[in-house]
Write a protein that holds these residues in place. Structure first.
Motif, PDB file in Angstrom:
ATOM      1  N   THR A  92       0.829  -1.210   0.000  1.00 48.71           N
ATOM      2  CA  THR A  92       0.000   0.000   0.000  1.00 48.71           C
ATOM      3  C   THR A  92       0.860   1.255   0.000  1.00 48.71           C
ATOM      4  O   THR A  92       0.615   2.196  -0.771  1.00 48.71           O
ATOM      5  CB  THR A  92      -0.936  -0.003   1.215  1.00 48.71           C
ATOM      6  OG1 THR A  92      -1.784  -1.160   1.169  1.00 48.71           O
ATOM      7  CG2 THR A  92      -1.788   1.250   1.237  1.00 48.71           C
ATOM      8  N   LEU A  93       1.867   1.296   0.868  1.00 50.33           N
ATOM      9  CA  LEU A  93       2.749   2.461   0.922  1.00 50.33           C
ATOM     10  C   LEU A  93       3.529   2.633  -0.378  1.00 50.33           C
ATOM     11  O   LEU A  93       3.729   3.761  -0.845  1.00 50.33           O
ATOM     12  CB  LEU A  93       3.713   2.329   2.102  1.00 50.33           C
ATOM     13  CG  LEU A  93       3.083   2.403   3.501  1.00 50.33           C
ATOM     14  CD1 LEU A  93       4.138   2.209   4.577  1.00 50.33           C
ATOM     15  CD2 LEU A  93       2.353   3.735   3.697  1.00 50.33           C
ATOM     16  N   HIS A  96       1.080   4.019  -2.929  1.00 48.97           N
ATOM     17  CA  HIS A  96       0.765   5.422  -2.644  1.00 48.97           C
ATOM     18  C   HIS A  96       1.940   6.328  -2.976  1.00 48.97           C
ATOM     19  O   HIS A  96       1.747   7.430  -3.515  1.00 48.97           O
ATOM     20  CB  HIS A  96       0.379   5.573  -1.171  1.00 48.97           C
ATOM     21  CG  HIS A  96      -0.183   6.913  -0.838  1.00 48.97           C
ATOM     22  ND1 HIS A  96      -1.415   7.345  -1.292  1.00 48.97           N
ATOM     23  CD2 HIS A  96       0.325   7.945  -0.095  1.00 48.97           C
ATOM     24  CE1 HIS A  96      -1.645   8.568  -0.851  1.00 48.97           C
ATOM     25  NE2 HIS A  96      -0.604   8.951  -0.130  1.00 48.97           N
ATOM     26  N   SER A  97       3.138   5.871  -2.679  1.00 48.15           N
ATOM     27  CA  SER A  97       4.319   6.671  -3.014  1.00 48.15           C
ATOM     28  C   SER A  97       4.464   6.827  -4.519  1.00 48.15           C
ATOM     29  O   SER A  97       4.743   7.928  -5.019  1.00 48.15           O
ATOM     30  CB  SER A  97       5.571   6.002  -2.432  1.00 48.15           C
ATOM     31  OG  SER A  97       6.734   6.708  -2.803  1.00 48.15           O
ATOM     32  N   SER A 100       1.788   9.232  -5.748  1.00 44.60           N
ATOM     33  CA  SER A 100       2.084  10.604  -5.330  1.00 44.60           C
ATOM     34  C   SER A 100       3.162  11.226  -6.213  1.00 44.60           C
ATOM     35  O   SER A 100       3.056  12.396  -6.610  1.00 44.60           O
ATOM     36  CB  SER A 100       2.531  10.613  -3.868  1.00 44.60           C
ATOM     37  OG  SER A 100       1.512  10.123  -3.017  1.00 44.60           O
ATOM     38  N   PHE A 113      -5.655   8.037  -0.241  1.00 41.93           N
ATOM     39  CA  PHE A 113      -5.022   6.828   0.281  1.00 41.93           C
ATOM     40  C   PHE A 113      -5.878   5.584   0.071  1.00 41.93           C
ATOM     41  O   PHE A 113      -5.363   4.467   0.041  1.00 41.93           O
ATOM     42  CB  PHE A 113      -4.727   7.002   1.787  1.00 41.93           C
ATOM     43  CG  PHE A 113      -3.720   6.030   2.307  1.00 41.93           C
ATOM     44  CD1 PHE A 113      -2.367   6.242   2.117  1.00 41.93           C
ATOM     45  CD2 PHE A 113      -4.128   4.893   2.991  1.00 41.93           C
ATOM     46  CE1 PHE A 113      -1.434   5.340   2.601  1.00 41.93           C
ATOM     47  CE2 PHE A 113      -3.209   3.984   3.473  1.00 41.93           C
ATOM     48  CZ  PHE A 113      -1.848   4.209   3.283  1.00 41.93           C
ATOM     49  N   SER A 116      -4.986   3.727  -3.053  1.00 39.67           N
ATOM     50  CA  SER A 116      -3.675   3.102  -2.866  1.00 39.67           C
ATOM     51  C   SER A 116      -3.803   1.813  -2.060  1.00 39.67           C
ATOM     52  O   SER A 116      -3.127   0.822  -2.338  1.00 39.67           O
ATOM     53  CB  SER A 116      -2.715   4.068  -2.167  1.00 39.67           C
ATOM     54  OG  SER A 116      -2.509   5.231  -2.938  1.00 39.67           O
TER      55      SER A 116
END
Length: 295
Positions: A92-93, A96-97, A100, A113, A116
């Motif tokens: 997930t991170l 999302h990164s 972004s 979020f 993501s």
């Protein structure tokens, strides 16, 4: 009026064709090496009776002597649950990164979020299916993965060295050559090309001998001189040494003759890729105003 481009010699045309073939072979070798190593690592990691996560959980909760029931609970339920949660957070991170960064480059608003998290969940499910499918196809190991990967690594390293020779990215005696005038540099470059040609040709000859010995063993009977996992001859990997060193020998000799006739290239794609003077100037220009430049 601009001078017409100098026509390429037969050697340059052949070398250009060899260069294009080498680039394709390098890409293929790197791709197969990466895939084989990745599959082998995944298979070995997830086929263990007790994984790394389960081992750490057992050590933290129950010390060095857990019971059979405790081990079964951790390896069957708690360990996979913890690993799945951390994997979901990681995917997930990462998603999302990536979103972004893409939004920032496009000048858009920062993404939410929730999407993501959905992408991360999809990636987790895909990874789970991939691992289970790999373990179903290769329950014990990926046959010959390490040995085949070593063969592709040999080809990749040798092809990389040959490509570096083609683009003059190999190590040269740059400090010495910078001290020579143009007329002295020409015979110096020729001598350097001949010496390097002799060395590469000698290594190529050794590689030819080893390859011929392996071909002789392979031709002596069925199952001889081949890999254990698949009936692929061993000499295919060894062939990388005589082929690439032979090409490098020809290139070094050709570059030495070229530099003797026309002088070494001073700029552009055919020049050496490292300019020590330019690097020093860039370093001095990059110093802060408060820092004192060396005299």
């Amino acid at each position: 009026m601009e001078n017409p481009a100098k026509p390429k010699s037969l050697f340059e045309k052949i070398d250009e064709g060899v260069y294009q073939v080498e680039r394709v072979l390098l890409l293929v070798s790197l791709a197969f090496m990466t895939v084989l190593v990745t599959l082998d690592v995944i298979q070995r990691s997830f086929s263990r009776p007790v994984g790394k996560t389960e081992s750490m959980v057992l050590a933290v909760l129950y010390g060095s002597t857990p019971t059979a029931e405790q081990t079964a609970f951790v390896t069957g339920t708690l360990g996979p649950l913890i690993f799945g949660v951390f994997s979901l957070i990681f995917f997930t991170l990462a998603a999302h990164s990536s979103r972004s960064i893409a939004a920032e480059r496009a000048g858009q608003a920062k993404p939410g979020f929730g999407k993501s998290a959905g992408i991360g969940l999809g990636l987790l499910i895909g990874a789970y299916v991939l691992v289970k499918g790999l373990l179903f196809i290769f329950p014990s190991s990926v046959p010959g993965a390490q040995k085949f990967a070593l063969g592709f690594m040999l080809w990749s390293g040798m092809l990389g060295a040959s490509l570096a020779t083609r683009t003059r990215r190999h190590i040269i005696l740059d400090p010495i050559k910078k001290k020579l005038d143009a007329q002295t540099l020409k015979p110096f470059s020729l001598i350097g090309g001949i010496v390097t040609f002799v060395f590469c040709a000698f290594v190529a000859a050794l590689g030819i001998k080893q390859t011929m010995d392996q071909i002789s063993d392979w031709a002596s009977g069925d199952g001889v001189g081949v890999y254990d996992a698949l009936p692929i001859p061993l000499w295919i990997a060894t062939l990388a040494v005589p082929v690439t060193f032979g090409v490098m020998a020809a290139r070094f000799l050709g570059q030495g003759i070229h530099d003797f006739r026309f002088g070494p290239p001073t700029g552009g794609a055919d020049a050496h890729g490292i300019d020590l003077d330019a690097l020093e100037k860039e370093k001095l220009d990059g110093l802060a105003p408060t820092e004192e430049k060396p005299s």
